[in-house]
Scaffold this motif. Structure first.
Motif, PDB file in Angstrom:
ATOM      1  N   LEU A 243       0.821  -1.200   0.000  1.00  0.00           N
ATOM      2  CA  LEU A 243       0.000   0.000   0.000  1.00  0.00           C
ATOM      3  C   LEU A 243       0.862   1.259   0.000  1.00  0.00           C
ATOM      4  CD1 LEU A 243      -2.606   1.594   0.182  1.00  0.00           C
ATOM      5  CD2 LEU A 243      -2.674   1.117   2.645  1.00  0.00           C
ATOM      6  N   THR A 292       0.105  -6.416   2.493  1.00  0.00           N
ATOM      7  CA  THR A 292      -0.219  -5.246   3.298  1.00  0.00           C
ATOM      8  C   THR A 292       0.700  -5.211   4.512  1.00  0.00           C
ATOM      9  OG1 THR A 292      -1.813  -6.347   4.747  1.00  0.00           O
ATOM     10  CG2 THR A 292      -2.634  -5.544   2.610  1.00  0.00           C
ATOM     11  N   GLY A 410      -5.075  -3.358   1.782  1.00  0.00           N
ATOM     12  CA  GLY A 410      -4.476  -2.423   2.732  1.00  0.00           C
ATOM     13  C   GLY A 410      -5.471  -1.384   3.215  1.00  0.00           C
TER      14      GLY A 410
END
Length: 424
Positions: A243, A292, A410
């Motif tokens: 992310l 993530t 994310g």
């Protein structure tokens, strides 16, 4: 704006400046109108008795020149208040070769900083004499260690997998001792450098180019390895969750200039291409491009080590400005807090703005909090492709679907945390 960057002994004129800004590479500014950067680096390498390749020195000279310009030239003086036009001439050892790479470097820098760059090269670059007796580091890889949570996870996973990385750090305010401590706990050798940029007119705080110097440190170290001298390709690990790596604009109202690209895969691939063309046998990779931050924590291969160290790491984008404390409400802080929430472990980090559920402008009403809350809702509705797509519009990436999926997961982590925190 015209800028010239070279070592002081190249022969800058003490009279009227030939450029709008003169940058002393590997030295301090000798007159007030000049900038300086990297003054201690050659001596640190000399004392270690390393022998990096000359192309690696040139790459570092380029990176230092770019960083000095980025922090010295204010964006406020540009036509639109942001985009600067920068004509930069850099002294290198091999100007003929680097001239062949100028177009690629301009594209990389434009993507990284969103400015218009025109880089050219001239002779006179730093060419340190080789030590009488060379010391070769015995490590098998380089891992960038910033003091942040992601690079900590990366260091843990690398050492647990049996790799023997050299941890390379770029010193930043408040993190020097933390970087040293993490490297010691991970049981790896550690190499720290600080470029210390001196600007003639203060500092431009946007600082979009800082990661290129960090990578150049890693390249300088990697080309000093014994394995490199034997012809082995050296991996350089840049550990960042997917992310933050993509770091898309969170809403249509947040312009692309708000989104840094310091580990974006397009940027990394551009740097890799230049290194390959230069014959620098170092491969840059981000092992966590499709994870993530919460997934990184949950999948870490030494949970007890991570539990001990995670809360001591730094993520805040305003860490120094907050007296070396996490603000708790900027984008990196919120993603950090969401990752602990997804991990299911207590976050012992001290946050200046801890209770984001408070209905005021400093908490739930703060711009980053609102933007992330909105982005989380859009990700949940599966309508995020239109905004994320602009951050992934490059043929260099191949199939954008895995990147989009990582960004979406994310943002859903962030949404879960903010909802649990009472942010409506």
């Amino acid at each position: 704006m015209k800028i010239a960057a070279a070592p002081l002994d190249f022969g800058f004129d003490d009279g009227e400046a030939a450029a709008d800004l003169e940058v002393i590479l590997y030295g301090h500014p000798d007159v007030p109108r000049r900038a300086g950067i990297g003054s201690r680096i050659p001596d640190i390498i000399r004392r270690r008795k390393w022998r990096p390749t000359y192309r690696a020195w040139d790459f570092l000279s380029i990176a230092l020149a770019v960083e000095a310009v980025d922090v010295s030239v204010a964006r406020g003086g540009s036509t639109d208040g942001w985009t600067r036009q920068l004509d930069l001439t850099i002294s290198v050892i091999d100007p003929d070769f680097w001239t062949t790479q100028a177009s690629s470097i301009n594209k990389i820098l434009r993507f990284l900083t969103t400015d218009i760059w025109n880089v050219s090269f001239q002779p006179g670059g730093l060419k340190p004499p080789p030590p009488a007796k060379v010391t070769y580091p015995q490590e098998d890889s380089v891992s960038l260690l910033s003091g942040g949570l992601d690079s900590l996870v990366g260091g843990i996973d690398l050492t647990k997998s049996g790799r023997k990385p050299l941890f390379v750090s770029q010193v930043s305010n408040g993190d020097k001792d933390k970087q040293t401590y993490f490297a010691k706990m991970l049981g790896g050798a550690h190499f720290q450098l600080n470029h210390v940029a001196d600007s003639p007119e203060g500092s431009e705080r946007s600082q979009r180019a800082r990661s290129i110097v960090f990578f150049a440190y890693g390249v300088l170290a990697a080309t000093s390895f014994l394995n490199y001298a034997k012809g082995t390709t050296i991996p350089l690990y840049v550990c960042e969750n997917g992310l933050i790596s993509i770091n898309p604009s969170l809403t249509p109202m947040r312009l692309g200039s708000l989104s840094t690209r310091t580990t974006h895969p397009v940027y990394l691939s551009g740097i890799q291409e230049v290194l390959q063309n230069a014959g620098i046998d170092v491969t840059i990779s981000n092992p966590y491009q499709f994870l993530t931050k919460g997934e990184m924590l949950k999948n870490c291969t030494d949970q007890s080590m991570l539990l001990k160290l995670a809360s001591q790491s730094t993520s805040c984008g305003r860490f120094a400005r907050n007296g070396f404390k996490h603000c708790g409400r900027c984008v990196p802080c919120i993603i950090r807090r969401a990752s602990f929430h997804a991990w299911g472990q207590n976050d012992l980090t001290i946050y200046r703005h801890k209770d984001l559920g408070k209905d005021d402008k400093n908490h739930a009403g703060f711009d980053d909090v609102r933007a992330l809350r909105m982005a989380g809702e859009i990700a949940a509705s599966k309508q995020y492709d239109g905004w994320v797509g602009a951050s992934l519009a490059s043929s260099l990436l191949g199939d954008p679907a895995p990147y989009k999926a990582t960004v979406s997961r994310g943002l859903l982590e962030v949404k879960s945390f903010l909802v649990a925190s009472g942010v409506k």
